[in-house]
Scaffold this motif. Structure first.
Motif, PDB file in Angstrom:
ATOM      1  N   ARG A 188      36.358  36.391  29.201  1.00 19.34           N
ATOM      2  CA  ARG A 188      37.001  35.132  28.782  1.00 19.34           C
ATOM      3  C   ARG A 188      36.763  34.042  29.822  1.00 19.34           C
ATOM      4  NH1 ARG A 188      42.763  37.628  26.623  1.00 19.34           N
ATOM      5  NH2 ARG A 188      41.999  38.272  24.581  1.00 19.34           N
ATOM      6  N   ALA A 189      36.813  34.419  31.093  1.00 17.76           N
ATOM      7  CA  ALA A 189      36.573  33.430  32.155  1.00 17.76           C
ATOM      8  C   ALA A 189      35.169  32.845  32.009  1.00 17.76           C
ATOM      9  CB  ALA A 189      36.740  34.084  33.526  1.00 17.76           C
ATOM     10  N   SER A 190      34.200  33.686  31.632  1.00 15.12           N
ATOM     11  CA  SER A 190      32.831  33.164  31.518  1.00 15.12           C
ATOM     12  C   SER A 190      32.701  32.219  30.322  1.00 15.12           C
ATOM     13  CB  SER A 190      31.813  34.301  31.458  1.00 15.12           C
ATOM     14  OG  SER A 190      31.650  34.758  30.152  1.00 15.12           O
ATOM     15  N   LYS A 230      26.540  32.890  32.844  1.00 15.36           N
ATOM     16  CA  LYS A 230      26.528  32.898  31.373  1.00 15.36           C
ATOM     17  C   LYS A 230      25.162  33.252  30.816  1.00 15.36           C
ATOM     18  CE  LYS A 230      28.999  29.679  29.061  1.00 15.36           C
ATOM     19  NZ  LYS A 230      29.617  28.364  28.779  1.00 15.36           N
ATOM     20  N   THR A 231      24.124  33.094  31.655  1.00 16.12           N
ATOM     21  CA  THR A 231      22.772  33.388  31.191  1.00 16.12           C
ATOM     22  C   THR A 231      22.220  34.576  31.977  1.00 16.12           C
ATOM     23  OG1 THR A 231      22.095  31.654  32.711  1.00 16.12           O
ATOM     24  CG2 THR A 231      22.124  31.091  30.378  1.00 16.12           C
ATOM     25  N   ASP A 283      25.972  26.053  33.854  1.00 13.27           N
ATOM     26  CA  ASP A 283      25.451  26.574  35.126  1.00 13.27           C
ATOM     27  C   ASP A 283      26.576  27.147  35.999  1.00 13.27           C
ATOM     28  OD1 ASP A 283      26.794  24.281  35.869  1.00 13.27           O
ATOM     29  OD2 ASP A 283      25.186  23.490  37.136  1.00 13.27           O
ATOM     30  N   GLY A 284      27.723  27.420  35.365  1.00  6.61           N
ATOM     31  CA  GLY A 284      28.880  27.886  36.137  1.00  6.61           C
ATOM     32  C   GLY A 284      28.796  29.363  36.513  1.00  6.61           C
ATOM     33  N   VAL A 285      29.667  29.770  37.441  1.00  6.46           N
ATOM     34  CA  VAL A 285      29.686  31.162  37.909  1.00  6.46           C
ATOM     35  C   VAL A 285      31.119  31.684  37.979  1.00  6.46           C
ATOM     36  CG1 VAL A 285      27.568  31.134  39.283  1.00  6.46           C
ATOM     37  CG2 VAL A 285      29.677  30.373  40.340  1.00  6.46           C
TER      38      VAL A 285
END
Ligand SMILES: C[S@@+](CC[C@H](N)C(=O)[O-])C[C@H]1O[C@@H](n2cnc3c(N)ncnc32)[C@H](O)[C@@H]1O
Length: 386
Positions: free
Chosen positions: A210-212, A306-307, A218-220
Motif C-alpha cells: 500500500r505504501a508503494s 514501483k518499477t 520515482d519514489g522509494v
C-alpha cells in the motif's frame, strides 16, 4: 574508491550542539547526562534487544532516546540514500515529500534532511505518523530547527505535519498526497508492528504494498531495521515474499539477485549492513558507560520501488572480512547464490579490489561461479563496483 558528497557521514558537531540545546528544554527534570544517561541507555538497549514486547515503555526513557539513540541512529538512512544516489535513482527534487511511519523522535526524517542538504534538495515536506504524542513533541521541536541556527548548513529545512495514530488498523493509502511521496520510510519501526499478530509477515507486506501505491513514479519505500538476527531475518522473509510477487513494489536493494534469499537457508545467518562510521567522542563515552559498541553502524534495510530494476548487476559482500592464518575470506551474494572468496595473504596487492571490502560493498566477479563455491583471488578477477 573516491569518497563523494553522497557517501554517508558521521554525525556532525552541529547536530550534537542542536541536541544539547534541545534536551533541557524538552525533558526538564527528566534530562540526563553522564553516568545517569549511560544507565538509562543500558536499560533501554536491553529492552530493544531482549524484550521487544515491552517496547511501549520506551517512551519513558526519553533522555536515552534523544541524547543517545537519536544521534547514533540518525546516519543510518544515509546508507540506502547514498546507494540510491550512486545508482542514479534518487527521487527528483527540488523538494522531497516524505511519509515517516512510526516516526518516533524523528530520527529517520532528520537523517533524510541531513542527506538532502548535501545533495541540494531545497527542503522536505513531511507527514509523520506515530502513536506516542511525547515523541511527536520532540520531533516537532527538532524539525523546526532544521535549516536554521546551528543546523543552517547541516540540514535542509523541514515542514512537518504530525498525526498521532496507531498504524495497525489504518490503510496508509488514506494518507496519499497529490503527486505521490518521494519516500515512505519506516525507521526501526516495522518490527514493532503486528508483533503479536499470528501472521505479521502478511500484514507487513500489505502495508509495504500500500505504501508503494502512494509513491510518486520515482519514489522509494525504505525500511531500516535493527541488525539483530530476528528482525533482520524477518525483513529477509518479507523481501522474499515481495520478490516472489509479480506486482509492485519491486526489490531494488540490498539484493542484487532474484529468487529466495540464500541467507535464510541456515538458521544462524542474517543479512545486514555496516557503515564504517564511528560515534562522535561524546557518544562514545555514553556507549562505553552503557557497555555498547561504538565502532561501525549496523542495520538491515530494504529499498523498494514501483518499477522493476535492481541496484546493480553485481555481487554484494554479505560477510567478512574474516582473517585467519595466511588468508582473508569474504562471503558474497549474487544471481547464482552465495559464494566464498578467499584471498591468500601472499596474493594481496596494492590497490587490490578487495582491500577495505566489507558488508555492503559491491563487486564484479569474472566468470560464472557456482553457489557454495570458494573462489581464490589468484584464480578469478574481481573488480570493485562500490
Ligand atoms: C524504535 S522507534 C523508531 C523511531 C524512528 N522511526 C527512528 O528511526 O529511530 C519505533 C517507533 O514506532 C512507534 N510505533 C510502534 N508501533 C506503532 C503503531 N502501531 N503505530 C504507530 N507508531 C508505532 C513507536 O511508538 C516508536 O516511536
Amino acid at each position: 574508491m573516491v569518497s563523494s558528497i553522497h557517501d554517508p557521514r558521521a554525525l556532525s558537531d552541529a547536530w550534537l550542539r542542536a541536541i544539547d540545546e534541545a534536551a533541557p528544554v524538552l525533558l526538564g527534570p527528566h534530562d540526563r547526562t553522564g553516568p545517569a544517561l549511560a544507565d538509562e541507555v543500558a536499560r533501554l538497549s536491553e529492552l530493544y534487544t531482549r524484550d521487544r514486547g515491552a517496547l511501549r515503555a520506551q517512551s519513558a526513557a526519553l533522555a536515552a532516546r534523544l541524547r543517545f539513540f537519536l544521534p547514533r541512529d540518525l546516519p543510518k538512512i544515509e546508507g540506502p540514500l547514498a546507494e540510491l544516489a550512486w545508482a542514479g535513482a534518487l527521487p527528483a527534487g527540488p523538494r522531497w515529500k516524505v511519509l515517516d511511519l512510526g516516526a518516533g523522535l524523528g530520527t529517520t526524517t532528520l537523517g533524510i534532511a541531513t542527506f538532502a542538504k548535501r545533495v541540494g534538495i531545497e527542503g522536505l515536506d513531511v507527514l509523520a505518523i506515530e502513536r506516542d504524542p511525547r515523541s511527536l513533541d520532540v520531533m516537532k521541536h527538532l524539525a523546526a530547527k532544521c535549516g536554521r541556527g546551528v543546523l543552517a548548513d547541516e540540514t535542509a529545512p523541514v515542514t512537518l505535519e504530525t498525526r498521532e495514530l496507531d498504524l495497525e488498523p489504518i490503510d496508509v493509502r488514506a494518507l496519499r498526497t497529490p503527486g505521490g511521496y518521494s519516500m515512505v520510510v519506516l525507521g526501526l519501526a516495522l518490527n514493532e508492528l503486528w508483533a503479536a499478530h499470528p501472521d505479521p509477515l502478511e500484514r507487513r507486506s500489505t502495508l509495504l504494498a500500500r505504501a508503494s501505491e502512494i509513491l510518486a513514479d520515482d519514489g522509494v519505500v525504505i525500511v531500516i531495521e535493527p541488525a539483530l538476527r530476528e528482525s533482520s531475518r524477518a525483513l529477509q522473509q518479507l523481501r522474499d515474499r515481495i520478490d516472489a510477487s509479480p506486482r509492485a513494489p519491486y526489490v531494488f536493494a540490498p539484493c542484487t539477485r532474484s529468487g529466495p534469499c540464500p541467507m535464510l537457508e541456515g538458521e544462524r545467518d542474517w543479512c545486514h549492513e555496516e557503515l564504517p562510521l564511528a560515534l562522535p567522542d561524546a557518544l562514545k563515552t555514553v556507549a562505553r558507560g552503557a557497555g555498547l559498541r561504538w565502532e561501525g553502524l549496523s542495520y538491515a534495510y530494504l529499498t523498494l520501488r514501483k518499477t522493476p530494476g535492481r541496484v546493480a548487476d553485481a555481487w554484494r559482500v554479505v560477510g567478512g572480512p574474516i582473517e585467519s592464518k595466511g588468508r582473508t575470506e569474504w562471503h558474497a551474494c549474487g544471481e547464482p547464490g552465495l559464494v566464498r572468496i578467499a584471498r591468500l595473504t601472499r596474493n594481496r596487492r596494492e590497490g587490490d579490489a578487495l582491500e577495505g571490502a566489507q558488508r555492503g560493498s559491491m563487486i564484479a566477479i569474472e566468470g560464472e561461479p557456482a553457489p557454495g563455491e570458494t573462489l581464490r583471488t589468484d584464480r578469478v578477477r574481481i573488480d570493485r563496483r562500490r
